[in-house]
Scaffold this active site. Structure first.
Site, PDB file in Angstrom:
ATOM      1  N   HIS A   1     -22.594   1.310  27.666  1.00 11.96           N
ATOM      2  CA  HIS A   1     -21.324   0.574  27.713  1.00 11.96           C
ATOM      3  C   HIS A   1     -20.810   0.265  26.301  1.00 11.96           C
ATOM      4  O   HIS A   1     -19.684   0.624  25.942  1.00 11.96           O
ATOM      5  CB  HIS A   1     -21.514  -0.729  28.502  1.00 11.96           C
ATOM      6  N   GLU A   2     -21.650  -0.394  25.518  1.00 13.48           N
ATOM      7  CA  GLU A   2     -21.212  -0.772  24.165  1.00 13.48           C
ATOM      8  C   GLU A   2     -20.964   0.479  23.315  1.00 13.48           C
ATOM      9  O   GLU A   2     -20.044   0.513  22.496  1.00 13.48           O
ATOM     10  CB  GLU A   2     -22.236  -1.701  23.498  1.00 13.48           C
TER      11      GLU A   2
ATOM     12  N   GLU B   1     -12.164  -1.667  27.810  1.00  8.97           N
ATOM     13  CA  GLU B   1     -13.123  -1.686  28.920  1.00  8.97           C
ATOM     14  C   GLU B   1     -12.998  -0.425  29.773  1.00  8.97           C
ATOM     15  O   GLU B   1     -13.956  -0.013  30.421  1.00  8.97           O
ATOM     16  CB  GLU B   1     -12.955  -2.953  29.771  1.00  8.97           C
TER      17      GLU B   1
ATOM     18  N   HIS C   1     -17.449   1.584  23.780  1.00  3.30           N
ATOM     19  CA  HIS C   1     -16.492   0.861  22.924  1.00  3.30           C
ATOM     20  C   HIS C   1     -16.490   1.469  21.515  1.00  3.30           C
ATOM     21  O   HIS C   1     -15.447   1.668  20.899  1.00  3.30           O
ATOM     22  CB  HIS C   1     -16.903  -0.611  22.781  1.00  3.30           C
TER      23      HIS C   1
HETATM   24 ZN    ZN Z   1     -17.185  -4.139  27.213  1.00  4.91          ZN
END
Ligand code: ZN
Length: 501
Positions: free
Chosen positions: A266-267, A296, A270
């Site tokens: 997830h990170e 997101e 980003h």
């Molecule tokens: Zn996030």
């Protein structure tokens, strides 16, 4: 002001802002990762001062005259400049009624709030945090009231800040569709007789081995390790000090190795987004003009549409087996894939499955809306939280740690951020369908060709992000207006296959 003078000031202020952003990002990264807790009071004070000094420049006559004039004459400039001038003006409008003194007070309060929240979370006791939280809500409402003339409810302002154009009416409809789409699927999953192995998800995996898995995943997903790093924290986040310094964080749980895996993916999402914004936007000062829902969208795209796809999980499975030697010797790929994709009501948002995730967001949306609008107070909010978990997911947190204290967002007054995750999920499904028109997505994952996916995202999604508000962005990417249909269809298809209904 001559045109050259406007360009000159643009250059000066853009460079000044990126320098400040660099310092403040490193500072807050330090606070949330390695700074000793004992220093938190001085650190908060120092941070509030730096933030306020920055704010004072934004309130100076020189800056305000420049912003106003550049905005009025924006049509005389190339499109990127025009966009920058509009964004600067939007920010000016947002802060023009806020004094530096109030900014300082707010900054100090949010810093203290984070420290107090950490303490309360550790002890699983909301009562430790409630007083401070109440001040955070009051401060937020005060600031919004100073700003919010003719802008609907106070919470409408929060939503518009994060996603320009959004308001309660739009999001009430959005969440109604999400609720009506997801709850019936969840009901079928809960009633399903299909058995899954879950035991291996709690196998003990020593942290040094988990670190190897993290490093593999970041590289595999095309995160540029020369221009970023990975660290640890309480609540994983990504920070963007500069074009060549983007920092990802994770949290290791020895008995929940998948938590780290999906935090890192997830990170990392980003970070990959940040690393692939065209260089020109960094120069002009538009590189951070990306909304939280856009961000997101990408992080959750990596986490779910990529990360929980069987072809991708095959690569994780092989690597985990290789790194962890015998730990998973009794776990087949089928067990692994299905175990990772188990859907069931759970308490922690960040570790929840794709199906129930948006229900966690729905709960936060309903609570923060009423909180910001002054319809409910912080008193007993932990119990309201528990009530909603019981109502929507049929479960109750054993303590506030697994309840209201689990997320960091509200501690810094970030009301209106949570919906971004749910909107991002829905955007992501639309983007996935559009991507599939251009190439075989499953095949790319099977081949481990994450570069192909990254390049497609770069050309079609990342490159146009800073120049567009979210609604225009998704329209330009997909050629369609925003809809929840793709997302709900995706969930239906995925879980009916996994749970045989
Ligand atoms: Zn996030």
């Amino acid at each position: 002001m001559k045109k050259e003078e406007i360009l000159e000031k643009t250059k000066y202020y853009s460079s000044w802002k990126s320098d400040y952003n660099y310092i403040m990002s490193i500072f807050s990264f330090d606070l949330e990762t390695i700074a000793p807790k004992a220093a938190s009071e001085e650190a908060n004070k120092a941070f509030a001062r730096i933030e306020t000094d920055y704010f004072k420049v934004l309130k100076s006559d020189d800056y305000i005259d420049y912003v106003k004039e550049a905005y009025l004459r924006r049509d005389e400039f190339p499109l990127e400049y025009k966009r920058l001038f509009e964004m600067q003006h939007r920010d000016y409008e947002r802060t023009k009624n806020i004094s530096p003194e109030l900014q300082y007070e707010m900054s100090l309060l949010f810093g203290t709030s984070y420290t107090k929240w950490l303490e309360a979370k550790e002890k699983g006791d909301y009562s430790i945090y409630q007083d401070t939280f109440s001040k955070v809500v009051d401060m937020t409402r005060k600031i919004l009231s100073l700003r919010g003339k003719n802008k609907g409810t106070l919470y409408d302002i929060c939503l518009d800040d994060y996603e320009p154009g959004n308001n309660e009416k739009i999001l009430d409809k959005f969440f109604k569709e999400i609720k009506e789409g997801i709850l019936p699927i969840l009901k079928k999953v809960v009633l399903s007789k299909v058995e899954r192995r879950e035991d291996f998800l709690e196998y003990s995996v020593p942290i040094p081995l988990q670190e190897k898995i993290s490093n593999f995943l970041l590289k595999f997903n095309e995160f540029d390790t020369n221009r970023g790093l990975l660290s640890t924290t309480e609540h994983p986040f990504t920070t963007f000090p500069s074009e060549n310094d983007i920092r990802v964080t994770t949290h290791y749980h020895e008995n929940m190795f998948t938590s780290n895996i999906y935090s890192v993916i997830h990170e990392g999402g980003h970070a990959i987004f940040g690393q692939n914004i065209p260089h020109k936007f960094f120069t002009i000062g538009l590189s951070d003009n990306i909304t939280s829902a856009m961000h997101e969208t990408i992080s959750r795209f990596y986490e779910n549409y990529i990360g929980r796809n069987p072809h991708y999980i095959k690569h994780i499975y092989n690597k985990v087996k290789e790194i962890c030697n015998d730990i998973f010797s009794d776990v087949s790929f089928d067990d692994f894939y299905k175990g990772i994709n188990i859907a069931k009501p759970t308490l922690i948002r960040t570790d929840s499955d794709e199906l129930t995730y948006c229900i966690h967001i729905l709960i936060r949306y309903e609570l923060e809306k009423d909180l910001v609008n002054g319809k409910i107070s912080t008193q007993g909010l932990n119990l309201e939280w528990n009530k909603k978990y019981k109502e929507y997911l049929g479960i109750t947190p054993p303590s506030d740690k697994e309840g209201i204290l689990q997320d960091v967002h509200w501690t810094g007054g970030s009301f209106g951020y949570f919906p971004s995750y749910a909107i991002g999920n829905a955007y992501g499904a639309m983007i996935l369908n559009r991507m599939k028109e251009d190439f075989d997505f499953d095949k790319a994952l099977e081949d481990g060709d994450l570069l192909k996916i990254k390049n497609w995202l770069k050309n079609n999604v990342f490159d146009i992000a800073p120049m567009n508000d979210p609604n225009d962005w998704i329209l330009k990417i997909t050629g369609r207006e925003f809809t929840t249909k793709d997302y709900i269809d995706y969930l239906n298809e995925k879980y009916s296959k996994l749970y045989n209904f």
